[in-house]
Scaffold this motif. Structure first.
Motif, PDB file in Angstrom:
ATOM      1  N   THR A 108       0.641  -0.913  -0.094  1.00 33.22           N
ATOM      2  CA  THR A 108       0.072   0.027   0.162  1.00 33.22           C
ATOM      3  C   THR A 108       0.721   1.558  -0.236  1.00 33.22           C
ATOM      4  O   THR A 108       2.012   1.654   0.475  1.00 33.22           O
ATOM      5  N   ARG A 109       0.311   2.275  -0.142  1.00 30.45           N
ATOM      6  CA  ARG A 109       0.618   3.433  -0.829  1.00 30.45           C
ATOM      7  C   ARG A 109       1.477   3.761   0.880  1.00 30.45           C
ATOM      8  O   ARG A 109       2.319   4.516   0.906  1.00 30.45           O
ATOM      9  N   THR A 110       0.387   3.903   1.827  1.00 29.11           N
ATOM     10  CA  THR A 110       0.205   4.085   3.227  1.00 29.11           C
ATOM     11  C   THR A 110       1.558   3.080   3.596  1.00 29.11           C
ATOM     12  O   THR A 110       2.690   3.908   4.220  1.00 29.11           O
ATOM     13  N   ALA A 111       1.856   1.955   3.258  1.00 32.71           N
ATOM     14  CA  ALA A 111       2.935   1.611   3.454  1.00 32.71           C
ATOM     15  C   ALA A 111       3.889   2.191   3.028  1.00 32.71           C
ATOM     16  O   ALA A 111       5.311   2.285   4.415  1.00 32.71           O
ATOM     17  N   ALA A 113       4.877   5.254   2.520  1.00 35.59           N
ATOM     18  CA  ALA A 113       4.919   6.023   3.298  1.00 35.59           C
ATOM     19  C   ALA A 113       5.621   6.118   4.579  1.00 35.59           C
ATOM     20  O   ALA A 113       7.040   6.486   5.166  1.00 35.59           O
ATOM     21  N   ARG A 114       5.506   4.735   5.227  1.00 35.62           N
ATOM     22  CA  ARG A 114       6.336   4.368   6.281  1.00 35.62           C
ATOM     23  C   ARG A 114       7.440   3.796   5.952  1.00 35.62           C
ATOM     24  O   ARG A 114       8.948   4.759   7.092  1.00 35.62           O
ATOM     25  N   ILE A 115       7.567   3.327   5.555  1.00 39.56           N
ATOM     26  CA  ILE A 115       9.171   3.216   5.077  1.00 39.56           C
ATOM     27  C   ILE A 115      10.168   4.161   4.852  1.00 39.56           C
ATOM     28  O   ILE A 115      10.930   4.151   5.293  1.00 39.56           O
ATOM     29  N   CYS A 116       9.275   5.714   4.327  1.00 37.83           N
ATOM     30  CA  CYS A 116       9.930   6.378   4.025  1.00 37.83           C
ATOM     31  C   CYS A 116      10.667   7.438   4.567  1.00 37.83           C
ATOM     32  O   CYS A 116      11.356   7.859   4.858  1.00 37.83           O
ATOM     33  N   ALA A 117       9.571   7.259   6.069  1.00 37.05           N
ATOM     34  CA  ALA A 117       9.968   8.047   6.480  1.00 37.05           C
ATOM     35  C   ALA A 117      10.976   7.209   8.170  1.00 37.05           C
ATOM     36  O   ALA A 117      11.356   8.709   8.536  1.00 37.05           O
ATOM     37  N   LEU A 118      10.696   6.063   8.093  1.00 39.12           N
ATOM     38  CA  LEU A 118      11.568   5.403   8.771  1.00 39.12           C
ATOM     39  C   LEU A 118      13.138   5.635   8.151  1.00 39.12           C
ATOM     40  O   LEU A 118      14.542   5.854   9.104  1.00 39.12           O
ATOM     41  N   ALA A 119      13.113   5.484   7.180  1.00 40.16           N
ATOM     42  CA  ALA A 119      14.354   5.790   6.188  1.00 40.16           C
ATOM     43  C   ALA A 119      14.800   7.124   7.490  1.00 40.16           C
ATOM     44  O   ALA A 119      16.427   7.037   6.940  1.00 40.16           O
ATOM     45  N   ARG A 120      13.813   7.374   6.522  1.00 34.46           N
ATOM     46  CA  ARG A 120      14.483   9.549   7.089  1.00 34.46           C
ATOM     47  C   ARG A 120      15.190   9.857   8.506  1.00 34.46           C
ATOM     48  O   ARG A 120      15.943  10.435   8.732  1.00 34.46           O
ATOM     49  N   GLN A 121      14.479   8.905   9.555  1.00 40.43           N
ATOM     50  CA  GLN A 121      15.020   9.019  10.831  1.00 40.43           C
ATOM     51  C   GLN A 121      15.871   8.019  11.004  1.00 40.43           C
ATOM     52  O   GLN A 121      17.041   8.848  11.548  1.00 40.43           O
ATOM     53  N   ARG A 122      17.075   7.009  10.330  1.00 46.82           N
ATOM     54  CA  ARG A 122      17.345   6.361  10.395  1.00 46.82           C
ATOM     55  C   ARG A 122      19.339   7.127   9.804  1.00 46.82           C
ATOM     56  O   ARG A 122      20.548   7.174  10.013  1.00 46.82           O
ATOM     57  N   VAL A 129      11.114  13.883   3.946  1.00 43.64           N
ATOM     58  CA  VAL A 129      11.557  13.489   2.461  1.00 43.64           C
ATOM     59  C   VAL A 129      10.353  12.580   2.906  1.00 43.64           C
ATOM     60  O   VAL A 129       9.540  11.894   3.928  1.00 43.64           O
ATOM     61  N   THR A 130       9.497  12.343   1.617  1.00 42.27           N
ATOM     62  CA  THR A 130       8.438  11.690   1.758  1.00 42.27           C
ATOM     63  C   THR A 130       8.853  11.108  -0.431  1.00 42.27           C
ATOM     64  O   THR A 130       9.355  10.930  -0.582  1.00 42.27           O
ATOM     65  N   PRO A 131       7.860   9.901  -0.293  1.00 40.72           N
ATOM     66  CA  PRO A 131       8.375   9.291  -1.809  1.00 40.72           C
ATOM     67  C   PRO A 131       8.003  10.135  -2.769  1.00 40.72           C
ATOM     68  O   PRO A 131       8.694   9.841  -3.646  1.00 40.72           O
TER      69      PRO A 131
END
Length: 201
Positions: A108-111, A113-122, A129-131
């Motif tokens: 899903t697009r929501t998933a 977006a969550r992946i992107c947010a976590l990558a930004r934190q790391r 940063v968003t998709p």
């Protein structure tokens, strides 16, 4: 009515893009976001890719029914093809290129977006940063390397050239490389220093 302010998107540099991808441990998650950047796709287009949309013979990716219900082709980067083949050998997707948790459905697009947010934190990147940021970076980096605006319009799937042209305002290396007309003015002759005053008057 007051005019709505026009805000330019924040664009990641090439170094920040590299740092961002390096911070994603999952091969699948990293591949999803690499496709978004390498082909300039919307997140909805990435999640709906099928295995058969990757055409390695013609080196293109087919985008089925993108925005405004239009099909289009985008470039398949040789480097991205290597990443996709590594991912395929690891995950063996059959229909959807990036299957989700529900059998028979894509991620899903929501998933994403969550992946992107976590990558930004790391990654430690302070910029938002968003998709969609990866799509902005794709267009801006192409402009900065001299790609024609019309070609970028076709790759992005924009209906209007005006939409693509806004990236001209944020392609800083292109803007800053433009010579100011001030630099074309002839240099004035140096003003001679006045002679020293005589001692007696």
């Amino acid at each position: 009515m007051p005019r709505k302010p026009i805000r330019l998107p924040v664009v990641l540099s090439l170094e920040e893009i590299t740092t961002f991808f390096d911070s994603i441990p999952s091969l699948k998650h990293r591949t999803i976001l690499m496709v978004a950047y390498a082909a300039g796709l919307r997140v909805s287009e990435v999640v709906h890719l099928k295995v058969t949309d990757i055409d390695s013979k013609r080196m293109v990716i087919r985008v089925n029914q993108g925005k405004n219900r239009k099909d289009r082709y985008v470039m398949l980067s040789p480097r991205l093809l290597e990443v996709l083949r590594t991912y395929w050998h690891d995950a063996h997707p059959r229909d959807w290129l990036f299957p989700g948790d529900i059998p028979g459905h894509p991620i899903t697009r929501t998933a994403v977006a969550r992946i992107c947010a976590l990558a930004r934190q790391r990654s430690g990147i302070t910029k938002p940063v968003t998709p969609h940021s990866l799509r902005h970076a794709f267009a801006t980096h192409l402009l900065e390397t001299g790609t024609d605006v019309r070609r970028i319009q076709l790759l992005m799937g924009h209906r209007s050239l005006a939409t693509t042209s806004r990236y001209l305002r944020i392609a800083t290396s292109t803007v800053c490389a433009t010579a100011s007309p001030f630099d074309l003015l002839p240099h004035p002759a140096p003003i001679p220093s006045p002679p020293p005053a005589p001692e007696y008057f």
